[in-house]
Design a protein around this motif. Sequence first.
Motif, short mmCIF file in Angstrom:
data_model
loop_
_atom_site.label_atom_id
_atom_site.label_comp_id
_atom_site.label_asym_id
_atom_site.label_seq_id
_atom_site.Cartn_x
_atom_site.Cartn_y
_atom_site.Cartn_z
N ASN A 165 0.69 10.32 -4.02
CA ASN A 165 0.92 11.59 -3.32
C ASN A 165 1.90 12.48 -4.07
OD1 ASN A 165 -0.84 10.63 -1.45
ND2 ASN A 165 0.70 10.16 0.11
N GLU A 191 3.74 9.50 5.85
CA GLU A 191 3.41 9.06 4.49
C GLU A 191 1.97 9.36 4.13
OE1 GLU A 191 5.18 8.01 2.01
OE2 GLU A 191 7.12 7.61 2.97
N GLY A 192 1.29 10.10 5.03
CA GLY A 192 -0.09 10.45 4.72
C GLY A 192 -0.44 11.83 5.25
N THR A 235 0.23 6.07 6.53
CA THR A 235 0.24 5.94 5.07
C THR A 235 -1.17 6.05 4.47
OG1 THR A 235 0.94 4.58 3.20
CG2 THR A 235 0.27 3.38 5.20
N ALA A 236 -1.32 6.94 3.51
CA ALA A 236 -2.64 7.19 2.91
C ALA A 236 -2.45 7.93 1.59
CB ALA A 236 -3.50 8.04 3.84
N ALA A 237 -3.44 7.76 0.70
CA ALA A 237 -3.42 8.51 -0.56
C ALA A 237 -4.08 9.86 -0.32
CB ALA A 237 -4.17 7.73 -1.63
N HIS A 249 0.42 4.58 -2.31
CA HIS A 249 0.19 5.90 -1.71
C HIS A 249 1.31 6.87 -2.04
CE1 HIS A 249 -2.26 3.61 1.57
NE2 HIS A 249 -3.00 3.87 0.50
N ALA A 273 -8.19 4.11 -4.02
CA ALA A 273 -7.79 5.43 -4.52
C ALA A 273 -8.38 5.70 -5.89
CB ALA A 273 -6.27 5.50 -4.59
N ALA A 278 -5.27 -0.79 -2.11
CA ALA A 278 -4.96 0.64 -2.04
C ALA A 278 -5.28 1.33 -3.37
CB ALA A 278 -3.49 0.84 -1.67
N ASP A 305 4.38 16.53 0.62
CA ASP A 305 4.16 15.56 1.69
C ASP A 305 5.49 15.34 2.41
OD1 ASP A 305 5.05 14.40 -0.68
OD2 ASP A 305 4.16 12.46 -0.25
N CYS A 338 0.84 -1.21 0.00
CA CYS A 338 0.00 0.00 0.00
C CYS A 338 0.87 1.25 0.00
CB CYS A 338 -1.00 -0.02 1.15
SG CYS A 338 -0.29 0.00 2.79
#
Lengths: 85, 378, 346
Positions: C89, C280-281, C207-209, C85, C130, C126, C229, C81
């Motif tokens: 990003n 990461e998010g 961690t996220a998009a 992400h 997204a 993921a 980011d 994931c």
Amino acid sequence: MCLAIPAMVVELCGKDEALVDLDGVRKRISLAMVDDVAVGDYVIVHVGFALQKLDVGEAEATLALLREIARAQQAAGEAGPAELP
Amino acid sequence: MKYVDDFRDGTVARALGAAIRAGARPDREYRLMEFCGGHTHAISRYGIADLLPPQVRLVHGPGCPVCVLPVGRIDQAIRLALEHGVILCTYGDTLRVPASGRLSLLRAKGRGADVRMVYSPLDALQVARANPAREVVFLAIGFETTTPPTAVAVKQARAEGLGNFSLLCNHVLTPAAMHAILAAPGGVRLDGFVGPAHVSTVIGSAPYEPFARDHGKPVVIAGFEPLDVMRAIQMLIRQIDDGRAEVENEFTRAVTAEGNRKAQALVAEVFELRDAFEWRGLGTVPASALRLRPAFAGFDAEARFAVPAVPVPDHRACECAAILRGEKRPQECRIFGTACTPDNPVGSCMVSSEGACAAHYTYGRFRVEAAPTETTRT
Amino acid sequence: MRLPHSHPLDLEHGRIDLSHGAGGRAMAQLIEDLFARELGNEFLAQGDDGARLPACTGPLVMATDAHVVSPLFFPGGDIGCLSVHGTINDVAVMGAQPLYLAASFVLEEGLPLAGLARIVASMAAAARAAGVPVVTGDTKVVERGKADGVFITTTGVGVRLAGIDVSGANARPGDAVLVSGPLGDHGMAIMSVRENLAFDAPIVSDTAALHGLIADLLAAAPDVRVLRDPTRGGLAATLNEIAHQSGVGIVLDEAAIPVRPAVAAACELLGLDPLDIASEGRLIAICPAAGAERALAALRAHPLGTEAVRIGEVIADERRFVQMKTRFGGRRMVDWLAGDALPRIC
């Protein structure tokens, strides 16, 4: 030098070892350098060892003194913002 | 964080700063040396200098074990790893310290050395247990705080019969270095010391008595939190103005007069004094470091492997020696911030983030470089 | 039509061997039974060496990122994931809508297929969440010891949103600096499970998009000038980069910078500064001060930005310094990290 931080003993595990907690972070450390540690005590942790027990009474006394000095200074009118803890 | 955040309270700090400004005499200078890098770090990181009156001058001392470690000792560790094929375990602090031939332990790793970072000396023992066919050397650095844990590890190795574990010992002593600073030829202009925090939890406050009694320099032992440092400065100013020179203890929550006897006994059992030891910046200082006792000689990497420490002279333009004694400020060195930066340190004071030069470069250089053209700054 | 495989892929006990990268049936089986099955979409189904994509309107943005992380699985995520992400990003902070991803895998001989299957499934989930499909890919296998389990390089393509001009060079004196949430969760989650540091902590990777959050932000505040980011090097490195690119200074307010208590505590234990630790998010946004409240409201209205705050301002400073007003009322620099963020004892 000598980075160390007070953490609370939450569990005594085996010979000369303890689990300490610092705001949810838990780590197993050695008690080889200190005697008579109990759950609930604060110890100063350095390279995975308790260096010394933290004397909670002395810590509170030092904090009280620091706040008193600050309060007196504010009363004397030279300090900044109002609310002291 | 209990008993941490309380000692970082900004409101109390500002009032305490005002009390120090109100209490300090305007007609004199107070030159105070904080011996420890931990204090240097707190002063820089919290911007404490901004809260103090201009007549209080803080002089950063040599109390950073990484900064005072001579290049020759790092060279020794690198040769152990590269030429003797040992697994070299050490703290993260020493990995980037520059050594001879543009090497460091980290760069030696890139050339095939088996270098492993550990958090505790007990982790190095674990590496030795897991690799019985390999020699494992623990590069030990540090002052009195870090020495007892090393002693525990060595005793444990002996108890387990861990024949593949040995120690490259660089443990040094605080009072000896303070003596060396005060004994500098021509003397040194210092009015008092902010005394070590965690070193003192182990050795206690008594070993500082000679500095007060014989040298007339007040010592206030202080914790490493910013309010501790400020309170110690206030206590030192009082002593100086009263004409007193005593050892006082601000860090009563962890330091007693006698210190940690159990830790002292561990150290005494495993280590003995070296006649002399080379310090980066201070030169050779008598009776200032420890080595393993003969009973533990089997665990001494220096005896086990033929890798003598070869002294390496410091860069000629480097002013670390004068900076460590408080005679010069980092920005007065010709190579500060040009040839010598935290990314490419030349002198010892630039090596660790606690060194006087690195702390000034990383946290404080905006104060002395040309001021910005202020338009919106408040 | 399915290839005639003699044995099905053993996703329970099997391991990657050199034949999985040799171009023969084993490789085809791995791609078909693992990668295509999980990541499947119409473009991947074309089965050619590349993907034929529809025409799109507007200028394109492209970004690529190699993902190497140890361990491969960590609290709150895994390399799969993370590799989706991270690149989404990188495209999104250019002010673009990410459209497609390409993924390239370097697998180490001996990697358990079960682990790889988890990673690919996590990647697929993921990408689906997204709405950005993996449209083409590649797999190589290297001998044991020549990689660390798996390396994943992802490349993303997106189209720039109309009327948006964000760049690290656009910060102007007087602008506000915003952050979408607490810093350092990702880096500290990874450290908590590193073999040589192991500690227990209630810390999970962030961690996220971020493209949805960014789209909402830009819709409400199209005058945003900089988006970044704060990954490697943390907030400190990211802001120093922006200060250098824009030729400005930045002053942060320490008391306003959000850091979770457990992350702060772990930093204390390891001798690290939360400002140097990767997220990461999380999103850094710099916008004109007049629009800061509007931008903050837009960030807070999105699930990934509920803890968004204003942490500082851009100033004129030819030296391009990032400074911080400390909780003490003092000042200090916030410099680039020298070297890596290594735990220290002194």
